[in-house]
Design a protein around this motif. Structure first.
Motif, PDB file in Angstrom:
ATOM      1  N   ILE A  44      17.465  13.192  16.549  1.00 24.10           N
ATOM      2  CA  ILE A  44      16.661  13.916  17.497  1.00 24.10           C
ATOM      3  C   ILE A  44      15.458  13.228  17.861  1.00 24.10           C
ATOM      4  O   ILE A  44      14.666  13.063  16.760  1.00 24.10           O
ATOM      5  CB  ILE A  44      16.248  15.366  16.980  1.00 24.10           C
ATOM      6  N   GLY A  45      15.057  12.761  19.014  1.00 30.63           N
ATOM      7  CA  GLY A  45      14.153  11.992  19.196  1.00 30.63           C
ATOM      8  C   GLY A  45      12.881  12.971  19.539  1.00 30.63           C
ATOM      9  O   GLY A  45      13.116  13.790  20.263  1.00 30.63           O
ATOM     10  N   TYR A  46      11.571  12.509  19.042  1.00 30.85           N
ATOM     11  CA  TYR A  46      10.626  13.195  19.467  1.00 30.85           C
ATOM     12  C   TYR A  46       9.311  12.220  19.519  1.00 30.85           C
ATOM     13  O   TYR A  46       9.348  11.192  18.983  1.00 30.85           O
ATOM     14  CB  TYR A  46      10.243  14.249  18.439  1.00 30.85           C
ATOM     15  N   VAL A  47       8.205  12.858  20.315  1.00 33.54           N
ATOM     16  CA  VAL A  47       7.068  11.929  20.552  1.00 33.54           C
ATOM     17  C   VAL A  47       6.146  12.095  19.194  1.00 33.54           C
ATOM     18  O   VAL A  47       5.795  13.436  18.965  1.00 33.54           O
ATOM     19  CB  VAL A  47       6.254  12.077  21.645  1.00 33.54           C
ATOM     20  N   LEU A  48       5.649  11.107  18.439  1.00 29.99           N
ATOM     21  CA  LEU A  48       4.738  11.262  17.349  1.00 29.99           C
ATOM     22  C   LEU A  48       3.563  11.635  17.883  1.00 29.99           C
ATOM     23  O   LEU A  48       3.004  11.468  19.012  1.00 29.99           O
ATOM     24  CB  LEU A  48       4.444   9.712  16.995  1.00 29.99           C
ATOM     25  N   HIS A  49       3.103  12.596  16.789  1.00 27.04           N
ATOM     26  CA  HIS A  49       1.511  13.446  17.222  1.00 27.04           C
ATOM     27  C   HIS A  49       1.716  14.586  18.084  1.00 27.04           C
ATOM     28  O   HIS A  49       0.802  14.928  18.139  1.00 27.04           O
ATOM     29  CB  HIS A  49       0.625  12.379  17.748  1.00 27.04           C
ATOM     30  N   TYR A  78       5.781  20.990  18.589  1.00 29.94           N
ATOM     31  CA  TYR A  78       6.715  21.668  19.592  1.00 29.94           C
ATOM     32  C   TYR A  78       6.933  23.143  19.384  1.00 29.94           C
ATOM     33  O   TYR A  78       6.233  24.028  20.122  1.00 29.94           O
ATOM     34  CB  TYR A  78       8.140  20.898  19.564  1.00 29.94           C
ATOM     35  N   PHE A  79       7.702  23.515  18.279  1.00 30.44           N
ATOM     36  CA  PHE A  79       7.419  24.946  17.714  1.00 30.44           C
ATOM     37  C   PHE A  79       7.724  24.654  16.339  1.00 30.44           C
ATOM     38  O   PHE A  79       8.071  23.791  15.670  1.00 30.44           O
ATOM     39  CB  PHE A  79       8.588  25.711  18.573  1.00 30.44           C
ATOM     40  N   ASP A  80       7.074  25.995  15.636  1.00 29.26           N
ATOM     41  CA  ASP A  80       6.811  25.856  14.249  1.00 29.26           C
ATOM     42  C   ASP A  80       8.160  25.861  13.469  1.00 29.26           C
ATOM     43  O   ASP A  80       8.063  24.755  12.468  1.00 29.26           O
ATOM     44  CB  ASP A  80       6.197  27.207  13.846  1.00 29.26           C
ATOM     45  N   ARG A  81       9.228  26.348  13.519  1.00 31.75           N
ATOM     46  CA  ARG A  81      10.495  26.050  12.977  1.00 31.75           C
ATOM     47  C   ARG A  81      10.766  24.615  13.006  1.00 31.75           C
ATOM     48  O   ARG A  81      11.314  23.888  12.004  1.00 31.75           O
ATOM     49  CB  ARG A  81      11.527  26.969  13.406  1.00 31.75           C
ATOM     50  N   PHE A  82      10.811  23.980  13.935  1.00 30.08           N
ATOM     51  CA  PHE A  82      11.242  22.415  14.250  1.00 30.08           C
ATOM     52  C   PHE A  82      10.364  21.446  13.576  1.00 30.08           C
ATOM     53  O   PHE A  82      10.608  20.751  12.882  1.00 30.08           O
ATOM     54  CB  PHE A  82      11.438  22.138  15.681  1.00 30.08           C
ATOM     55  N   ASP A  83       8.866  21.684  13.789  1.00 31.56           N
ATOM     56  CA  ASP A  83       8.000  21.210  13.175  1.00 31.56           C
ATOM     57  C   ASP A  83       7.917  20.997  11.776  1.00 31.56           C
ATOM     58  O   ASP A  83       7.604  19.893  11.338  1.00 31.56           O
ATOM     59  CB  ASP A  83       6.652  21.394  13.697  1.00 31.56           C
ATOM     60  N   LYS A  84       8.184  22.117  11.063  1.00 28.78           N
ATOM     61  CA  LYS A  84       8.407  22.115   9.556  1.00 28.78           C
ATOM     62  C   LYS A  84       9.669  21.930   8.843  1.00 28.78           C
ATOM     63  O   LYS A  84       9.798  22.023   7.788  1.00 28.78           O
ATOM     64  CB  LYS A  84       7.725  23.662   9.247  1.00 28.78           C
ATOM     65  N   ASP A  85      10.744  21.720   9.894  1.00 32.51           N
ATOM     66  CA  ASP A  85      12.019  21.435   9.068  1.00 32.51           C
ATOM     67  C   ASP A  85      12.297  20.096   8.887  1.00 32.51           C
ATOM     68  O   ASP A  85      12.363  19.111   9.572  1.00 32.51           O
ATOM     69  CB  ASP A  85      13.028  21.742  10.309  1.00 32.51           C
ATOM     70  N   GLY A  86      12.333  19.980   7.582  1.00 35.01           N
ATOM     71  CA  GLY A  86      12.407  18.307   6.979  1.00 35.01           C
ATOM     72  C   GLY A  86      13.792  18.172   6.876  1.00 35.01           C
ATOM     73  O   GLY A  86      14.180  16.949   6.246  1.00 35.01           O
ATOM     74  N   ASN A  87      14.821  18.849   6.968  1.00 31.83           N
ATOM     75  CA  ASN A  87      16.135  18.703   6.861  1.00 31.83           C
ATOM     76  C   ASN A  87      16.792  17.995   8.121  1.00 31.83           C
ATOM     77  O   ASN A  87      17.803  17.485   7.902  1.00 31.83           O
ATOM     78  CB  ASN A  87      17.052  19.942   6.420  1.00 31.83           C
ATOM     79  N   LEU A  88      16.128  17.988   9.374  1.00 36.58           N
ATOM     80  CA  LEU A  88      16.549  17.738  10.395  1.00 36.58           C
ATOM     81  C   LEU A  88      16.302  16.073  10.533  1.00 36.58           C
ATOM     82  O   LEU A  88      15.733  15.598   9.787  1.00 36.58           O
ATOM     83  CB  LEU A  88      16.115  18.070  11.686  1.00 36.58           C
ATOM     84  N   ASN A  89      17.381  15.298  11.331  1.00 36.18           N
ATOM     85  CA  ASN A  89      17.277  13.979  11.269  1.00 36.18           C
ATOM     86  C   ASN A  89      16.310  13.644  12.504  1.00 36.18           C
ATOM     87  O   ASN A  89      17.031  13.443  13.661  1.00 36.18           O
ATOM     88  CB  ASN A  89      18.712  13.300  11.585  1.00 36.18           C
ATOM     89  N   LYS A  90      14.961  13.560  12.197  1.00 28.76           N
ATOM     90  CA  LYS A  90      14.135  13.260  13.570  1.00 28.76           C
ATOM     91  C   LYS A  90      13.967  11.811  13.397  1.00 28.76           C
ATOM     92  O   LYS A  90      13.579  11.196  12.559  1.00 28.76           O
ATOM     93  CB  LYS A  90      12.933  14.024  13.221  1.00 28.76           C
ATOM     94  N   VAL A  91      13.695  11.318  14.686  1.00 24.52           N
ATOM     95  CA  VAL A  91      13.254   9.961  15.138  1.00 24.52           C
ATOM     96  C   VAL A  91      11.988   9.961  16.023  1.00 24.52           C
ATOM     97  O   VAL A  91      11.990  10.263  17.142  1.00 24.52           O
ATOM     98  CB  VAL A  91      14.458   9.092  15.736  1.00 24.52           C
ATOM     99  N   GLY A  92      10.974   9.598  15.352  1.00 25.43           N
ATOM    100  CA  GLY A  92       9.636   9.354  16.095  1.00 25.43           C
ATOM    101  C   GLY A  92       9.474   8.337  16.812  1.00 25.43           C
ATOM    102  O   GLY A  92       9.565   7.185  16.201  1.00 25.43           O
ATOM    103  N   VAL A  93       9.106   8.490  18.085  1.00 25.25           N
ATOM    104  CA  VAL A  93       8.473   7.257  18.899  1.00 25.25           C
ATOM    105  C   VAL A  93       7.198   7.487  19.347  1.00 25.25           C
ATOM    106  O   VAL A  93       6.683   8.542  19.651  1.00 25.25           O
ATOM    107  CB  VAL A  93       9.622   6.753  19.782  1.00 25.25           C
TER     108      VAL A  93
END
Length: 250
Positions: free
Chosen positions: A134-139, A142-157
């Motif tokens: 899941i791609g997201y913009v650094l800094h 979005y919403f609390d559950r997503f922001d705090k979820d350390g189990n998702l495979n997030k790719v920051g750009v």
């Protein structure tokens, strides 16, 4: 100086003042609006945020300058006072240490997920995000559950354009963003038939404000900026530019 001589010089002083009007105050906007890379603030279609700020600057008798930069660098520039304002900001306590937010939001959006066309139906619930890049913009938040979820495979750009490019190249399978902003970019990049919004969304409200650097001289004029933004919202100006910029181009 005698009264007679002053009366003789007065017309010359008036003519000189008319020939050399006072220089308007400068307002430097930091934006990661994708369209501002290709369109300057002086042109007719410069993207919704730039168009909004251009009208604020006009009513403030200011000369708007635009600096395109990723969100993280824009926030750092606000903190140092290198730029004056940023648009499209959600209120954050951490950022409020160095940013003065206007008291009236100018836009209300929501968080959404996007995939390549034909794949969005696979994301109907938050649990469907598991196992996907899941791609997201650094800094960004979005919403609390997503922001705090350390189990998702997030790719920051650094910026949204990179997310769109990565999605098109299948380097990520999902991207997250604020719907009103992403929808605008997809329409104006001609990608509405290539990238689509997923059925699942958190249903949150993303309220967007203009932010002013506390180190900017404009922070001392926050009251005037508040009045201008309230007027623009009440006059329907923001709604009009929304209709103009968010319609699908021919």
């Amino acid at each position: 100086m005698s009264l007679v001589r002053f009366r003789f010089l007065l017309p010359l002083l008036v003519l000189t003042a008319a020939a050399f009007p006072a220089r308007a105050d400068e307002m430097l906007l930091a934006t990661n609006d994708l369209s501002s890379r290709r369109i300057s603030a002086s042109e007719s279609k410069a993207g919704p945020d730039v168009d909004f700020l251009r009208e604020i600057a006009r009513r403030s008798d200011a000369d708007l300058k635009v600096a395109q930069m990723p969100l993280g660098r824009g926030l750092a520039s606000m903190q140092s006072g290198a730029v004056d304002v940023m648009a499209g900001l959600s209120y954050r306590d951490e950022q409020a240490r160095y940013i003065v937010y206007t008291d009236t939001p100018y836009s209300r959006c929501s968080t959404a997920f996007y995939t390549l066309n034909g794949q969005s139906k696979e994301i109907r619930d938050y649990r469907d995000l598991s196992g996907r890049q899941i791609g997201y913009v650094l800094h960004s938040t979005y919403f609390d559950r997503f922001d705090k979820d350390g189990n998702l495979n997030k790719v920051g750009v650094p910026e949204e354009q990179t997310l769109i490019d990565m999605l098109l190249k299948r380097r990520i399978s999902v991207m997250i963003g604020t719907d009103c902003q992403v929808d605008y970019h997809l329409r104006h990049l001609g990608l509405t038939s290539t990238i689509e919004k997923a059925p699942y969304g958190p249903g949150n409200a993303v309220v967007l404000f203009l932010g002013v650097s506390k180190k900017s001289a404009w922070a001392q004029r926050i009251g005037a900026l508040n009045r201008i933004i309230r007027d623009l919202v009440d006059e329907g100006y923001v709604e009009r530019i929304g209709r103009e910029f968010y319609r699908t181009p021919s």
